[in-house]
Design a protein around this motif. Structure first.
Motif, short mmCIF file in Angstrom:
data_model
loop_
_atom_site.label_atom_id
_atom_site.label_comp_id
_atom_site.label_asym_id
_atom_site.label_seq_id
_atom_site.Cartn_x
_atom_site.Cartn_y
_atom_site.Cartn_z
N PHE A 6 0.84 -1.19 0.00
CA PHE A 6 0.00 0.00 0.00
C PHE A 6 0.89 1.25 0.00
O PHE A 6 1.88 1.30 0.72
N ARG A 7 0.50 2.20 -0.79
CA ARG A 7 1.15 3.51 -0.77
C ARG A 7 0.11 4.51 -0.26
O ARG A 7 -0.99 4.59 -0.80
N VAL A 8 0.49 5.24 0.76
CA VAL A 8 -0.42 6.20 1.38
C VAL A 8 0.22 7.59 1.33
O VAL A 8 1.37 7.76 1.71
N ILE A 9 -0.54 8.54 0.83
CA ILE A 9 -0.11 9.93 0.79
C ILE A 9 -0.97 10.70 1.79
O ILE A 9 -2.20 10.63 1.74
N ASP A 48 7.72 22.64 0.05
CA ASP A 48 8.44 23.76 -0.56
C ASP A 48 7.84 25.04 0.02
O ASP A 48 6.91 25.61 -0.55
N LEU A 49 8.36 25.44 1.17
CA LEU A 49 7.80 26.61 1.86
C LEU A 49 7.97 27.91 1.09
O LEU A 49 7.25 28.86 1.34
N THR A 50 8.90 27.92 0.15
CA THR A 50 9.05 29.14 -0.65
C THR A 50 7.87 29.32 -1.60
O THR A 50 7.57 30.43 -2.01
N ALA A 51 7.21 28.22 -1.96
CA ALA A 51 6.07 28.28 -2.87
C ALA A 51 4.73 28.35 -2.12
O ALA A 51 3.86 29.12 -2.46
N ARG A 52 4.58 27.49 -1.09
CA ARG A 52 3.34 27.45 -0.31
C ARG A 52 3.58 26.65 0.96
O ARG A 52 4.58 25.94 1.09
N SER A 53 2.63 26.71 1.87
CA SER A 53 2.81 26.07 3.18
C SER A 53 2.31 24.62 3.22
O SER A 53 2.17 24.05 4.28
N ALA A 54 2.05 24.03 2.08
CA ALA A 54 1.56 22.64 2.02
C ALA A 54 2.71 21.66 2.21
O ALA A 54 3.86 21.95 1.93
N PHE A 55 2.35 20.48 2.72
CA PHE A 55 3.34 19.40 2.87
C PHE A 55 2.70 18.08 2.45
O PHE A 55 1.48 17.95 2.39
N THR A 56 3.55 17.10 2.18
CA THR A 56 3.10 15.76 1.81
C THR A 56 3.99 14.73 2.49
O THR A 56 5.22 14.84 2.44
N PHE A 57 3.37 13.77 3.14
CA PHE A 57 4.08 12.60 3.65
C PHE A 57 3.75 11.44 2.72
O PHE A 57 2.61 11.26 2.31
N ARG A 58 4.76 10.62 2.43
CA ARG A 58 4.56 9.41 1.62
C ARG A 58 4.96 8.20 2.45
O ARG A 58 6.09 8.12 2.92
N PHE A 59 4.02 7.28 2.61
CA PHE A 59 4.24 6.07 3.40
C PHE A 59 4.05 4.84 2.53
O PHE A 59 3.22 4.83 1.62
N GLN A 60 4.80 3.79 2.85
CA GLN A 60 4.57 2.48 2.24
C GLN A 60 4.27 1.51 3.37
O GLN A 60 4.95 1.50 4.39
N ASP A 61 3.26 0.71 3.18
CA ASP A 61 2.83 -0.27 4.19
C ASP A 61 2.44 -1.54 3.45
O ASP A 61 2.45 -1.57 2.21
N SER A 62 2.08 -2.55 4.18
CA SER A 62 1.68 -3.80 3.53
C SER A 62 0.55 -4.45 4.33
O SER A 62 0.28 -4.08 5.46
N GLY A 63 -0.07 -5.43 3.70
CA GLY A 63 -1.16 -6.15 4.34
C GLY A 63 -1.47 -7.43 3.61
O GLY A 63 -0.92 -7.70 2.53
#
Length: 119
Positions: A6-9, A48-63
């Motif tokens: 699983f890939r979770v953003i 990229d705080l110079t562009a905007r205050s958004a962030f993204t975490f990318r996780f990999q999991d399994s099941g």
């Protein structure tokens, strides 16, 4: 044995950063550049705080089964919240998107390779 990846953003927006917090994030921006983004079990943060205050975490999991994606999504959200909270970063608009790679459509090269293996 887990056979599903699983890939979770987890996406959100930094909220109420102090000048020191902002400076600290900007100082470490190269580590968190989107061009270095990867899906990892512990989660990879990009922004990229110079562009905007958004962030993204990318996780990999399994099941084992398709329904395990719900638990994987919950673990990813909890891990992202914990990372942000431990560092005192405010955030808002947290949302998640998950994909079961066993259900992802094959790309052209993958279809060609599969056809060669089977044919």
């Amino acid at each position: 044995m887990s056979d599903r990846i699983f890939r979770v953003i987890v996406r959100g927006v930094f909220d109420g950063l102090t000048p020191d917090q902002r400076a600290g994030l900007l100082a470490r921006a190269a580590e968190h550049d989107v061009l270095r983004a990867a899906f990892t079990p512990e989660g990879h943060l990009s922004y990229d705080l110079t562009a905007r205050s958004a962030f993204t975490f990318r996780f990999q999991d399994s099941g084992e089964v398709e329904e395990d994606i719900l638990d994987a999504t919950e673990r990813a959200e909890s891990a992202a919240k914990a990372w942000l909270t431990e560092r005192g970063y405010g955030y808002k608009n947290l949302r998640s998107q998950a994909e079961d790679l066993s259900q992802a459509p094959l790309g052209k090269r993958q279809r060609r390779a599969a056809a060669q293996r089977n044919g």
